[in-house]
Design a protein around this motif. Structure first.
Motif, short mmCIF file in Angstrom:
data_model
loop_
_atom_site.label_atom_id
_atom_site.label_comp_id
_atom_site.label_asym_id
_atom_site.label_seq_id
_atom_site.Cartn_x
_atom_site.Cartn_y
_atom_site.Cartn_z
N GLU A 113 11.80 59.38 45.95
CA GLU A 113 11.06 59.13 47.19
C GLU A 113 12.23 58.47 48.27
O GLU A 113 11.77 58.60 49.35
N ALA A 114 13.04 57.73 47.80
CA ALA A 114 13.99 56.96 48.82
C ALA A 114 14.70 57.86 49.75
O ALA A 114 15.03 57.59 50.80
N PHE A 115 14.97 59.43 49.30
CA PHE A 115 15.67 60.26 50.10
C PHE A 115 14.78 61.47 50.73
O PHE A 115 15.05 62.09 51.40
N ARG A 116 13.80 61.55 49.82
CA ARG A 116 12.79 62.63 50.32
C ARG A 116 12.36 62.81 51.85
O ARG A 116 11.46 61.77 52.21
N GLY A 117 12.72 63.68 52.29
CA GLY A 117 12.26 63.92 53.97
C GLY A 117 12.75 63.09 54.97
O GLY A 117 12.59 63.06 56.06
N LYS A 118 14.02 62.40 54.47
CA LYS A 118 14.60 61.75 55.37
C LYS A 118 15.91 62.27 56.09
O LYS A 118 16.48 62.01 57.18
N SER A 119 16.26 63.56 55.38
CA SER A 119 17.63 64.18 56.35
C SER A 119 17.24 65.00 57.38
O SER A 119 15.90 65.39 57.38
N ALA A 120 18.11 65.52 58.09
CA ALA A 120 17.89 66.32 59.17
C ALA A 120 17.81 67.95 58.57
O ALA A 120 17.66 68.67 59.37
N ASN A 121 18.29 67.83 57.45
CA ASN A 121 18.34 69.36 56.82
C ASN A 121 17.33 69.50 55.70
O ASN A 121 17.74 70.51 54.67
N GLY A 122 16.18 69.22 55.72
CA GLY A 122 14.93 69.60 54.76
C GLY A 122 15.41 69.05 53.42
O GLY A 122 16.17 68.27 53.16
N PRO A 123 14.84 69.63 52.26
CA PRO A 123 15.21 69.25 50.81
C PRO A 123 16.46 69.34 50.54
O PRO A 123 17.12 68.47 49.70
N TYR A 124 17.14 70.51 51.11
CA TYR A 124 18.50 70.49 50.62
C TYR A 124 19.49 69.19 50.98
O TYR A 124 20.25 68.61 50.40
N GLY A 125 19.31 68.90 52.40
CA GLY A 125 20.04 67.91 53.02
C GLY A 125 19.52 66.45 52.23
O GLY A 125 20.48 65.68 51.98
N ASP A 126 18.25 66.16 51.70
CA ASP A 126 17.83 64.99 51.03
C ASP A 126 18.32 65.07 49.86
O ASP A 126 18.90 63.99 49.45
N SER A 127 18.62 66.22 49.19
CA SER A 127 19.25 66.12 47.89
C SER A 127 20.63 65.76 47.86
O SER A 127 21.35 65.04 47.22
N VAL A 128 21.46 66.32 48.89
CA VAL A 128 22.81 66.13 49.15
C VAL A 128 23.04 64.66 49.54
O VAL A 128 24.07 64.06 49.04
N GLU A 129 22.00 64.10 50.35
CA GLU A 129 22.33 62.66 50.71
C GLU A 129 22.12 61.72 49.39
O GLU A 129 23.00 60.79 49.29
N GLU A 130 21.24 62.06 48.62
CA GLU A 130 21.12 61.29 47.54
C GLU A 130 22.49 61.48 46.39
O GLU A 130 22.96 60.27 45.88
#
Length: 350
Positions: A113-130
């Motif tokens: 939840e802390a990263f979901r929907g937070k990046s500028a590149n959709g779910p892929y970006g969210d997972s990479v940022e995590e």
């Protein structure tokens, strides 16, 4: 690796995706790991039409503790378990293998939840940022425990970004996508960090492979790789540590896709073999029924076919390819050095 290090007194853990056999004889706990926490195969192997897979299990050691697992929490939980293991073993030698499940094999990777929907590149970006957060947490733990200069950290990937829609990552300037034998599928970054032993900011352009980790880590632990079989990897510590004039240990490197040889490389030269019945590798978008020769030092994107103008190089690389077939086998042709795959009669889903 775990078996070799365990014999030298290391405490060992595998935390993450295994995918080397989900039946008891093949689990991490039977391969030298003292502790296992993770999913036993790929995150996309879940029940759906056409695939009668069981609910994706989360295992601790040899016991399923959840099924189905919440894939959104995998990166977070793997990070927490890794930190706990390091904290418990801060005063003894330890080895942690952390194969994260994300970004994974689905069209929409998962994140907490802390990263979901937070990046500028959709779910892929969210997972990479995590994943970036996860790495930072682990490095901070090593510093907090005073282990920073006593711990070698290796960060790498198993293949290039696959072709997906929407796009998930880029392999530029390399050609091709993940799951092909183009450079974009096979060549991946590796970062090695060990303050006091590996100089910060140094770069090595020599060819090395994931197979080299076994003999390299064995050397660093004062151990020897197994001697009852051929080991294809080499000790690449001279490359990692920046030894002057250190060179790749490979005279030739072979690009297999499943059990088929697709390409061979020697020095800067890479030759794609002519294969009329190429399988998934055709995702590369290149013609597969002709020889393709590239100088990767001058043409990293594999754009200029030099097969017609360098027949001498083609001949030399074809000889290497034939040597590989005699050593490693191909298709139904098995050699004396080919070990059979492990099998279990009457397997049961986890």
């Amino acid at each position: 690796i775990a078996e070799v290090l365990k014999a030298k007194g290391y405490h060992t853990a595998c935390i993450g995706k295994w995918h080397l056999g989900d039946q008891p004889p093949f689990l991490p706990t039977r391969q030298g790991f003292d502790y296992y926490f993770g999913i036993p195969y790929s995150d996309d192997m879940t029940p759906r039409p056409g695939y009668d897979w069981p609910p994706l299990p989360l295992m601790e050691n040899e016991r399923v503790i959840e099924a189905p697992v919440d894939r959104n929490l995998l990166t977070k939980r793997y990070t927490e378990k890794t930190i706990q293991f390091i904290e418990r073993h801060k005063d003894v030698p330890f080895f942690v293998y952390l194969p994260h499940a994300m970004p994974g094999s689905t069209r929409a990777p998962f994140a907490s939840e802390a990263f979901r929907g937070k990046s500028a590149n959709g779910p892929y970006g969210d997972s990479v940022e995590e994943l970036d957060w996860s790495t930072g947490q682990i490095l901070a733990t090593l510093r907090r425990l005073g282990l920073d200069e006593r711990t070698l950290v290796i960060w790498t990937s198993d293949n290039g970004a696959p072709r997906r829609n929407p796009p998930q990552g880029s392999n530029a300037p390399l050609a091709g996508w993940g799951y092909t034998t183009m450079e974009g599928g096979m060549r991946v970054p590796l970062i090695a960090r060990w303050p006091g032993h590996i100089a910060a900011g140094t770069v090595c352009h020599e060819l090395a492979t994931m197979m080299d980790l076994l003999p390299t880590l064995a050397h660093l632990a004062g151990a020897q790789p197994p001697t009852d079989r051929l080991i294809d990897g080499h000790d690449i510590w001279p490359l990692l540590s920046g030894s002057p004039n250190a060179k790749t240990p490979y005279e030739a490197f072979f690009y297999y896709f499943t059990d088929r040889l697709y390409a061979v490389r020697s020095g800067p030269w890479k030759l794609h073999l002519a294969i009329r019945d190429a399988r998934r590798n055709t995702r590369s978008g290149r013609p597969m029924d002709r020889l393709l020769l590239y100088n990767l030092r001058q043409d990293i994107g594999e754009t200029k076919n030099l097969a017609a103008t360098r027949p001498d190089v083609v001949e030399r690389l074809l000889a290497y390819a034939e040597k590989a077939r005699q050593d490693l086998g191909e298709g139904t042709h098995r050699t004396a050095t080919c070990r059979p795959a492990g099998r279990v009669e009457n397997p049961r889903p986890q």
